[in-house]
Design a protein around this motif. Structure first.
Motif, PDB file in Angstrom:
ATOM      1  N   GLY A  89      10.101 -27.422 -39.111  1.00  0.00           N
ATOM      2  CA  GLY A  89       8.879 -27.791 -38.416  1.00  0.00           C
ATOM      3  C   GLY A  89       8.068 -28.857 -39.098  1.00  0.00           C
ATOM      4  O   GLY A  89       7.597 -29.767 -38.453  1.00  0.00           O
ATOM      5  N   ASP A 130       5.561 -28.073 -33.483  1.00  0.00           N
ATOM      6  CA  ASP A 130       4.433 -27.138 -33.501  1.00  0.00           C
ATOM      7  C   ASP A 130       4.853 -25.689 -33.355  1.00  0.00           C
ATOM      8  O   ASP A 130       4.334 -24.815 -34.043  1.00  0.00           O
ATOM      9  CB  ASP A 130       3.429 -27.500 -32.398  1.00  0.00           C
ATOM     10  CG  ASP A 130       2.733 -28.822 -32.679  1.00  0.00           C
ATOM     11  OD1 ASP A 130       2.614 -29.170 -33.863  1.00  0.00           O
ATOM     12  OD2 ASP A 130       2.339 -29.496 -31.718  1.00  0.00           O
ATOM     13  N   ASN A 131       5.782 -25.385 -32.456  1.00  0.00           N
ATOM     14  CA  ASN A 131       6.183 -24.000 -32.238  1.00  0.00           C
ATOM     15  C   ASN A 131       6.781 -23.396 -33.506  1.00  0.00           C
ATOM     16  O   ASN A 131       6.499 -22.255 -33.848  1.00  0.00           O
ATOM     17  CB  ASN A 131       7.166 -23.906 -31.077  1.00  0.00           C
ATOM     18  CG  ASN A 131       7.500 -22.472 -30.745  1.00  0.00           C
ATOM     19  OD1 ASN A 131       6.607 -21.633 -30.625  1.00  0.00           O
ATOM     20  ND2 ASN A 131       8.774 -22.172 -30.613  1.00  0.00           N
ATOM     21  N   ALA A 132       7.610 -24.144 -34.202  1.00  0.00           N
ATOM     22  CA  ALA A 132       8.199 -23.639 -35.450  1.00  0.00           C
ATOM     23  C   ALA A 132       7.116 -23.352 -36.481  1.00  0.00           C
ATOM     24  O   ALA A 132       7.195 -22.374 -37.222  1.00  0.00           O
ATOM     25  CB  ALA A 132       9.215 -24.642 -35.996  1.00  0.00           C
ATOM     26  N   CYS A 133       6.086 -24.180 -36.507  1.00  0.00           N
ATOM     27  CA  CYS A 133       4.982 -23.961 -37.446  1.00  0.00           C
ATOM     28  C   CYS A 133       4.195 -22.708 -37.073  1.00  0.00           C
ATOM     29  O   CYS A 133       3.791 -21.940 -37.947  1.00  0.00           O
ATOM     30  CB  CYS A 133       4.056 -25.170 -37.464  1.00  0.00           C
ATOM     31  SG  CYS A 133       4.863 -26.676 -38.015  1.00  0.00           S
ATOM     32  N   GLN A 134       3.990 -22.487 -35.787  1.00  0.00           N
ATOM     33  CA  GLN A 134       3.284 -21.287 -35.341  1.00  0.00           C
ATOM     34  C   GLN A 134       4.067 -20.036 -35.675  1.00  0.00           C
ATOM     35  O   GLN A 134       3.488 -19.047 -36.128  1.00  0.00           O
ATOM     36  CB  GLN A 134       3.024 -21.346 -33.838  1.00  0.00           C
ATOM     37  CG  GLN A 134       1.969 -22.334 -33.443  1.00  0.00           C
ATOM     38  CD  GLN A 134       1.819 -22.420 -31.931  1.00  0.00           C
ATOM     39  OE1 GLN A 134       2.781 -22.256 -31.185  1.00  0.00           O
ATOM     40  NE2 GLN A 134       0.606 -22.689 -31.481  1.00  0.00           N
ATOM     41  N   VAL A 135       5.373 -20.065 -35.467  1.00  0.00           N
ATOM     42  CA  VAL A 135       6.215 -18.910 -35.798  1.00  0.00           C
ATOM     43  C   VAL A 135       6.097 -18.604 -37.284  1.00  0.00           C
ATOM     44  O   VAL A 135       5.875 -17.467 -37.688  1.00  0.00           O
ATOM     45  CB  VAL A 135       7.687 -19.160 -35.398  1.00  0.00           C
ATOM     46  CG1 VAL A 135       8.612 -18.107 -35.988  1.00  0.00           C
ATOM     47  CG2 VAL A 135       7.831 -19.205 -33.883  1.00  0.00           C
ATOM     48  N   ASN A 163       2.493 -17.278 -38.107  1.00  0.00           N
ATOM     49  CA  ASN A 163       2.283 -15.920 -37.591  1.00  0.00           C
ATOM     50  C   ASN A 163       3.072 -14.895 -38.391  1.00  0.00           C
ATOM     51  O   ASN A 163       2.577 -13.805 -38.685  1.00  0.00           O
ATOM     52  CB  ASN A 163       2.655 -15.834 -36.111  1.00  0.00           C
ATOM     53  CG  ASN A 163       1.710 -16.603 -35.225  1.00  0.00           C
ATOM     54  OD1 ASN A 163       0.591 -16.931 -35.617  1.00  0.00           O
ATOM     55  ND2 ASN A 163       2.153 -16.910 -34.020  1.00  0.00           N
TER      56      ASN A 163
END
Length: 135
Positions: free
Chosen positions: A16, A27-32, A35
């Motif tokens: 990410g 962005d999605n990889a960073c959110q995963v 979280n």
């Protein structure tokens, strides 16, 4: 097999953000990653973020962390090439660490239908194998 709670150190292997490619962010990889690290902290685990870089420094970082588990959320493959994704668990196998996700051999087989069918056929399981002339 009964599930047992992990001890304390969990590496989150992710993609990410590449410090060498500031223009490339997923962005999605960073959110995963964020979280998962927050949830681990809430549960009392030590979460360590390890970026899947293209120089394999990540492998040494995992060894240095001596984790009880690697949460493999790097699902975009080496060099962001999906066809190379099975190589990530193969390296984790070589490092002899426990990790989440599919094992390398199951990823290789599931990504190649013909190889999967040939393997099943070698076990005596009847499967349709394309003849090459079928449309």
């Amino acid at each position: 097999r009964e599930w047992q709670a992990m001890k304390e150190t969990i590496v989150v292997l992710h993609q990410g953000i590449d410090s060498h490619r500031k223009d490339f962010t997923i962005d999605n990889a960073c959110q995963v990653r964020d979280n998962l690290l927050a949830s681990l902290a809430d549960l009392g685990y030590k979460g360590i973020s390890v970026f899947l870089d293209d120089r394999f420094e990540w492998a040494q970082r995992i060894l240095d962390a001596k984790p009880d588990l690697v949460a493999n959320v790097a699902d975009l493959g080496f060099f962001y090439d999906n066809t190379l994704e099975p190589n990530i668990p193969a390296v984790l196998d070589g490092l002899k660490v426990n990790y989440t996700g599919s094992q390398s051999y199951s990823m290789f087989f599931s990504s190649d239908k013909l190889a999967s069918k040939q393997y099943l056929a070698s076990l005596g399981i009847p499967v349709p194998i394309p003849c090459g002339t079928c449309q």
